[in-house]
Design a protein around this motif. Structure first.
Motif, PDB file in Angstrom:
ATOM      1  N   GLN A   1      -2.057   5.354   2.311  1.00 45.82           N
ATOM      2  CA  GLN A   1      -1.953   3.902   2.207  1.00 45.82           C
ATOM      3  C   GLN A   1      -3.272   3.287   1.777  1.00 45.82           C
ATOM      4  O   GLN A   1      -3.319   2.411   0.933  1.00 45.82           O
TER       5      GLN A   1
ATOM      6  N   SER B   1       3.276   5.056   8.469  1.00 48.07           N
ATOM      7  CA  SER B   1       2.182   5.868   7.912  1.00 48.07           C
ATOM      8  C   SER B   1       2.004   7.125   8.738  1.00 48.07           C
ATOM      9  O   SER B   1       1.767   8.213   8.194  1.00 48.07           O
TER      10      SER B   1
ATOM     11  N   ASP C   1       2.540   6.042   0.325  1.00 50.36           N
ATOM     12  CA  ASP C   1       2.428   5.078   1.419  1.00 50.36           C
ATOM     13  C   ASP C   1       2.036   3.711   0.861  1.00 50.36           C
ATOM     14  O   ASP C   1       0.898   3.490   0.466  1.00 50.36           O
ATOM     15  N   GLU C   2       3.004   2.830   0.804  1.00 49.34           N
ATOM     16  CA  GLU C   2       2.819   1.468   0.295  1.00 49.34           C
ATOM     17  C   GLU C   2       2.119   1.428  -1.054  1.00 49.34           C
ATOM     18  O   GLU C   2       1.008   0.900  -1.184  1.00 49.34           O
TER      19      GLU C   2
HETATM   20 MG   LIG Z   1       1.061   2.017   7.274  1.00 49.19          MG
END
Ligand SMILES: [Mg+2]
Ligand SMILES: Nc1ncnc2c1ncn2[C@@H]1O[C@H](COP(=O)(O)OP(=O)(O)OP(=O)(O)O)[C@@H](O)[C@H]1O
Lengths: 423, 332, 234
Positions: free
Chosen positions: C85, C43, C159-160
């Motif tokens: 994220q 991240s 992010d994810e």
């Molecule tokens: Mg992360």
């Protein structure tokens, strides 16, 4: 040991010593010592703030309230006993009023305890509110006639005639008690709340002290307060004030030593860990709020003691003399200029700022008089009559300006806290 | 019935009036908090400053009001609001923005705002002295007496021009603010930034512009509140002392970061104050003979000199029972 | 010329260095996937690329243009979008307002993009006037991606995007990412569901302790026994 800082600190202290010397030479040593005594009392108050802000990051915006409590306690406990009042009927009437207060507290407590009898909330809450209102009106109307009679017949209830140190001690304890209640409510929340709440509490303390004439004589003020050392009438100004100074100096030395030891010890380390990184210490399982409450109370106790010392020295208790916003921030300037979290820096800041604060009045007046004199002479300009008192407001402006400038350009103050590595 | 009219005058009208003032101040506090995330202590001084701007302008052009049939200070209000908004924007540029850029903790900003408070107070007193002034210079305050159509009431309901103007102003301001926040791009961006400042940056929202607009709104509302209050009562440099605690209490009671909550909070505090200093003995007096106790002459919950305690205790009660405020704001 | 190229990136929070000399590059039509253990700095890397964090050393280039430590607002104008994220929506704003905020930098009429996004994420169309905070986790993720798509980006950082989603939803999201990429949008994403993500990846990067451990095509990484054993759960 970092010698570079040492020289700077040494230089600053020398400069301060020289300016105090100049003060003594120009204004007389009696005046100079007076300034020093007052500065030393402010230093005790400032030490209280430096542990709250510097050690724990707590924002106390109501310093003057705690200082006023200290002054009030010094007055109430040490002022001579008012025999006229105690031998009159009002004494027992007042006792009865206090009994009513006690009764009301018991009744309210009992209503709160209904919870245990599993009375539903929908009944309890209205019941509690009604009880509170009735009990409150009952108590207030119980006090009103008594306090009026006291004021009209005896002025006020007088003091307890106790030794000065008892008054100071109780001042600290009272301030600490108020701090406990405020801290208990606000410390779990974001720091802004503490600032607002302490600001409010200072206003309320002042309103109470000013309006409770039966207790404090209100605007009539109480004087003279007894001194812990022989007074000026007995040994002369200089000796008396010097003796007083030695008392406060010893007090500061003791506080200083204790704080120093605590700061270096595990307690101080933990405090700083909490201040610098709340989350990780919370994760470390330390009860952060409990520690902060301790610091907050401790700081307020020092403020109460300092306030008591100040009132005793001035010999007068005048609730109107406590200006919550301005005096509170005079202390703030002392702390942030000196270096929050650094006791020596705070001490330096207290004396330094106080000397400037005191000197700015005659200097400003001198400048003003010159200006209006020449203004008159050259331009036939008539200065407004309250010109001088207005211009003194420049001090308030300067405090504000110094605060913002220090925050921006020297956030660690003149004597930065020497952070030992801890991990 | 006279007693009831007395109640209307002293509780209902006073409550609405002072509640509106608090609401206007609290909305500014709440907006500043939600965008900049600190408690702006100098807000009450912006209110005072705004009133002083209005005073200057009134003194400069005292004849404008009578010509238009409105109080001069009210005619000058838009200008005073503009000047105060400008001051607020520049105060931010000079004192808060550099600190934000350094990434300080919010509490340092709170302290800086106290420094600004002291500076503003010092300046105002330096230039204006400490005496109180009347905002009516060439004109006079219009007072309306409305007779109550009841046999027993011979006292009128009293309401003044500035009070009517204040209420109208509040209604207009609230509608305008609502439309701004829900309809305009900038208003939505403001709500977005209040929700999630990092994401606002990531989305390409011009955060500096949002900050500026926030100061403009807060500053102008503060100026309006200060001016209208001074118009109704009088203009004193220590106005800010009386306002500081109530407007913060109102913002917190309403739920910080919640403009409509601040509005409600303002009225809660305003009515709590008027209700608690009201002498209830007046209302009970007609039933004096039926009561089982002697009616005291004064049956107010709080003596007027302790009025300042009311917002404080409401604040404490809210902090204990519902720190998020009535409308579930953010916890400061 | 690469669409995005990061060279020897160093950076972190405060004085603490999290990224210790990372390299990474993707082309205009590629999907790049970053995997690695928790706390590896994935991240942090995306934040550093998007100018949310100071890069102390190294360089980042977008189509050959230096964008090291650029302001996020500027990057948005360069058609770069980022979906963080967590906290990647405006909870009290409606779905529609969330999307409008994504288009804040646009001066033109973006109504057709709005409709495209609703078309692309049908569940959002029904909820357009509901506060985004009241949506389910998967729907929020759609709002977050929709918001980023409003500028019609040429590069999107995710992010994810599948964190906390059910396997079905996850497959759905991956499918959409492939569709987005097929429309000519470069994608750089961080994923915990490493195996599935690497399957759709043209390039894969395995990060450990702020440094590249492996860099290869997605398929090669999946087939690399060493990677499979240590990072893909066998
Ligand atoms: Mg992360
Ligand atoms: N705001 C922050 N301030 C200080 N340190 C941070 C911050 N955010 C993350 N870190 C630290 O940076 C390191 C890398 O974090 P990062 O979020 O980049 O990990 P990640 O690879 O994304 O992990 P995950 O898979 O869990 O999301 C961690 O050690 C973390 O503690």
């Amino acid at each position: 040991m970092n010698t570079q800082w040492l020289t700077k600190e040494f230089g600053l202290c020398m400069a301060l010593a020289v300016s105090i010397l100049l003060l003594m030479v120009f204004m007389g040593s009696a005046y100079g010592i007076r300034v020093l005594v007052e500065a030393s009392c402010y230093a005790i108050i400032a030490l209280g703030l430096t542990i709250q802000w510097g050690y724990a990051g707590l924002f106390n915006a109501g310093i003057m309230g705690f200082v006023a409590i200290g002054g009030f306690s010094a007055m109430l406990l040490t002022f001579p006993v008012n025999q006229g009042f105690w031998s009159s009927d009002q004494a027992s009437d007042l006792g009865q009023a206090f009994l009513k207060l006690l009764g009301a507290v018991v009744i309210v407590w009992a209503v709160v305890q209904l919870r245990r009898l599993s009375v539903p909330r929908s009944i309890r809450l209205p019941l509690l509110l009604i009880t509170l209102a009735v009990a409150y009106l009952w108590v207030v109307n119980g006090f009103a006639p008594v306090t009026q009679a006291i004021v009209s017949q005896h002025g006020f209830i007088g003091g307890f005639g106790m030794p000065v140190w008892v008054g100071w001690l109780v001042g600290g304890i009272l301030a600490g008690t108020v701090a406990y209640f405020i801290g208990h409510i606000c410390l779990g929340l974001r720091s802004d709340y503490l600032a607002i709440a302490t600001l409010g509490v200072a206003e309320i303390i002042k309103a109470f002290l000013k309006n409770s004439e039966w207790l404090t004589r209100g605007t009539l003020t109480v004087s003279p307060l007894p001194w812990p050392v022989p007074s000026a009438g007995e040994v002369g100004f200089i000796t008396a004030r010097a003796l007083y100074l030695s008392v406060t100096a010893v007090l500061i030395a003791i506080i200083f030593y204790l704080l120093h030891a605590a700061y270096k010890g595990p307690w101080g380390r933990m405090m700083r860990a909490i201040r610098d990184n709340e989350l990780s210490s919370a994760a470390m399982g330390k009860d952060v709020n409990q520690r902060r409450l301790e610091v907050f109370i401790l700081g307020c106790i020092l403020m109460g003691i300092g306030g008591a010392g100040l009132a005793t020295f001035n010999g007068i208790f005048d609730p109107n003399g406590y200006l919550p916003l301005h005096h509170t921030f005079l202390i703030w300037v002392m702390v942030i200029l000196g270096g929050p979290g650094n006791n020596l820096g705070t001490l330096f800041g207290a004396v330094f700022v106080y000397v400037i604060w005191i000197m700015s009045e005659p200097v400003a007046l001198f400048i003003l008089n010159t200006v209006s004199y020449f203004g008159n002479l050259w331009f036939a300009w008539e200065a407004p009559s309250d010109f001088a008192s207005r211009a003194l407001q420049a001090r308030v402006f300067s405090i504000g300006l110094i605060i913002t400038l220090v925050l921006r350009y020297a956030p660690k103050g003149l004597f930065p806290e020497k952070v030992q590595q801890y991990s | 019935m006279n007693e009831f009219v007395f109640f209307i005058n002293n509780v209902l009208i006073s409550g609405v009036v002072i509640g509106s003032i608090y609401a206007l101040g609290a909305v500014g506090i709440t907006l500043i908090f939600s965008i900049l995330r600190f408690a702006h202590f100098a807000h009450a001084d912006l209110m005072t400053l705004g009133a002083f701007f209005a005073f200057f302008l009134t003194a400069l052009f005292p004849a404008i009001g009578p010509a238009l049939g409105l109080p001069t200070a009210f005619v000058m209000l838009p200008l005073a609001m503009g000047l105060t908004a400008l001051t607020a924007v520049y105060l931010d540029k000079a004192f808060y923005k550099p600190l934000r850029a350094q990434g300080v903790k919010p509490i340092v900003l709170v302290m800086a705002s106290l420094g600004v408070t002291l500076m503003l107070q010092g300046l105002i007193r330096m230039f204006m002295g400490t005496s109180s002034r009347n905002l009516y210079i060439d004109d006079r305050k219009g007072i309306h007496r409305i007779d109550v159509p009841f046999e027993l009431a011979n006292r009128p309901i009293v309401i003044t021009d500035p009070q009517i103007l204040l209420i109208l102003f509040l209604v207009v301001a609230v509608i305008a603010l609502h439309l701004f926040l829900t309809r305009s791009k900038l208003g939505k961006a403001m709500r977005a930034m209040s929700d999630n400042p990092d994401l606002a940056r990531v989305s390409g929202i011009n955060t500096q512009k949002v900050v500026t607009v926030t100061w403009i709104i807060a500053g102008s509302l503060a100026a309006a509140a200060g001016t209208l209050l001074s118009l109704d009562v009088s203009l004193k440099p220590d106005l800010s002392f009386m306002l500081l605690l109530p407007i913060f209490a109102a913002a917190i009671v309403g739920g910080v970061g919640h403009p409509y909550g601040a509005l409600a909070g303002g009225f809660v505090i305003g009515f709590a104050e008027t209700l608690s200093v009201f002498n209830w003995a007046v209302l009970l007096r007609p039933f004096r003979d039926q009561l089982w106790f002697d009616l005291p002459a004064n049956l107010a919950f709080v003596p007027t000199e302790y009025k300042i305690t009311v917002p404080f205790f409401i604040l404490l009660a809210i902090l204990v029972w519902r720190p998020t405020g009535l409308f579930k704001g953010k916890v400061l | 010329m690469h669409l995005l190229e990061a060279k020897n990136v160093h950076g972190g929070y405060g004085g603490m260095n999290i990224l210790n000399g990372l390299d990474l590059a993707i082309n205009a039509d590629e999907i790049g996937v970053i995997v690695g253990p928790n706390g590896a700095g994935k991240s942090t890397l995306l934040k550093a690329i998007f100018g949310l964090l100071r890069v102390t050393e190294g360089s980042i280039e977008l189509r050959g243009e230096l964008i090291t430590n650029a302001d996020p607002g500027e990057l948005v104008l360069k058609k770069m979008a980022f979906v963080p994220q967590e906290k990647n929506i405006f909870p009290s704003l409606t779905v529609q307002e969330n999307l409008e905020m994504g288009a804040y930098s646009r001066q033109d009429n973006y109504q057709h993009i709005l409709e495209q996004v609703y078309h692309f994420f049908p569940p959002l169309a029904d909820k357009r006037s509901q506060p985004a905070g009241e949506l389910s986790g998967g729907q929020r993720q759609m709002v977050a991606m929709g918001r980023a798509l409003m500028i019609e980006p040429s590069l999107i950082l995710l992010d994810e995007p599948t964190a906390g989603l059910s396997p079905l939803y996850m497959a759905d999201i991956f499918e959409r990412i492939v569709t987005i990429n097929a429309a000519g949008v470069g994608v750089l994403m961080v994923e915990q569901h490493a195996k599935q993500a690497l399957k759709i990846a043209h390039k894969g990067f395995v990060l450990v302790a702020g440094q590249n451990r492996f860099t290869d095509t997605g398929m090669n990484l999946i087939n690399n026994p060493e990677v499979a054993k240590a990072f893909l759960g066998g």
